[in-house]
Design a protein around this motif. Sequence first.
Motif, short mmCIF file in Angstrom:
data_model
loop_
_atom_site.label_atom_id
_atom_site.label_comp_id
_atom_site.label_asym_id
_atom_site.label_seq_id
_atom_site.Cartn_x
_atom_site.Cartn_y
_atom_site.Cartn_z
N SER A 1 109.18 74.79 93.60
CA SER A 1 108.90 73.63 92.77
C SER A 1 108.09 74.06 91.55
CB SER A 1 108.11 72.59 93.57
OG SER A 1 106.86 73.12 93.96
N ASP A 2 107.80 73.11 90.67
CA ASP A 2 106.97 73.43 89.51
C ASP A 2 105.58 73.90 89.96
OD1 ASP A 2 109.02 72.73 87.84
OD2 ASP A 2 108.30 70.68 87.48
N THR A 3 105.06 73.27 91.01
CA THR A 3 103.76 73.69 91.53
C THR A 3 103.82 75.11 92.07
OG1 THR A 3 103.22 71.40 92.10
CG2 THR A 3 101.95 73.14 93.19
N GLU B 1 104.05 71.70 99.09
CA GLU B 1 104.20 71.33 97.68
C GLU B 1 104.74 72.46 96.82
OE1 GLU B 1 99.52 72.27 96.48
OE2 GLU B 1 100.38 70.28 96.17
N ARG B 2 104.77 73.67 97.36
CA ARG B 2 105.31 74.80 96.61
C ARG B 2 106.83 74.83 96.60
NH1 ARG B 2 102.78 79.57 99.80
NH2 ARG B 2 103.70 78.24 101.43
N ARG C 1 115.75 75.03 100.20
CA ARG C 1 114.64 74.69 99.30
C ARG C 1 114.42 75.82 98.31
NH1 ARG C 1 109.66 72.91 103.05
NH2 ARG C 1 110.35 74.72 104.26
N VAL D 1 116.64 70.51 88.34
CA VAL D 1 115.90 70.75 89.58
C VAL D 1 116.74 71.46 90.64
CG1 VAL D 1 114.35 68.81 89.24
CG2 VAL D 1 116.50 68.45 90.43
N TRP D 2 117.82 72.13 90.26
CA TRP D 2 118.61 72.85 91.26
C TRP D 2 119.05 74.18 90.72
CZ3 TRP D 2 123.95 73.88 90.69
CH2 TRP D 2 124.56 73.25 89.60
N MET E 1 110.73 72.65 96.95
CA MET E 1 111.47 71.41 96.71
C MET E 1 112.91 71.62 97.15
SD MET E 1 111.93 71.66 92.57
CE MET E 1 112.68 70.04 92.54
N ARG F 1 105.91 77.50 91.15
CA ARG F 1 106.03 78.44 90.03
C ARG F 1 104.70 78.65 89.33
NH1 ARG F 1 111.13 75.82 89.52
NH2 ARG F 1 112.88 77.31 89.61
#
Length: 251
Positions: free
Chosen positions: A140-142, A104-105, A137, A128-129, A107, A144
């Motif tokens: 992701s927000d998680t 989940e960390r 990859r 998101v890129w 994306m 960060r």
Amino acid sequence: MDLARAAAAEIGRPEWVGEHLSAQVEGDRLVTHLFACLDPAYPGWHYAVTVVRASRAKHVTVNEAVLLPGSQALLAPEWLPWKERLRPGDLGVGDLLPSSEDDERLMPGYAQVADDEVTEDGDDKQMVWELGLGRARVLSDTGRESAAERWYNGAAGPHSPIAGAAPAQCATCGFMTPLAGEFRQMFGVCANEYAPDDGRVVSLDHGCGAHSEAAPPAPPSEPVTPVVDELGYDHIVFDDTTELELVSSEK
């Protein structure tokens, strides 16, 4: 009881089987005898031997004999998967730590996205890129949020003892190099070779004694030695001090 003690001695040693602790009735003609374990390698454990007499049988037989932990026994910690046991600093030279596909960390990262390509909700995928990095990859927000919380609450944040004693914050230090992206608002990298955080991520409100604008402490003020003027008068010694007259050296 004698049969149970003999069975306990078979799975251990006769000198390891201690006193009889108790007998627990498990069912009809089924009893478990507990004996203290004197094995120095198993403190707090006990031998549990279950004996049984079959219906209409004349002899008692041993059903089970095991070594079980007591309330004060030393036990191994509960088993955890290796990913949950891993701690910062465990990774050494030559070790591999692959990230799972569903981490989940992370994306997916996109090296090229068409200008007119949007999501179903109408949000531009530019959110998101990261342009030109070409990585499969990215954070992701998680990822960060997790990193920011870990850095901010760690030794390089504002709550560490060295930051509390610092003369100023890293935000005003000339050796602080801000990070790129969203992290730039809160973090930077220390570039002072004499600072304890050289080459590490620090929060902008962190600090240490190696701040670029730190001034040396002012020297302590010393008391001034009193000066006695002995040039404006002469010392005269009289044998008879009943009548004294001050004679100035200027006359």
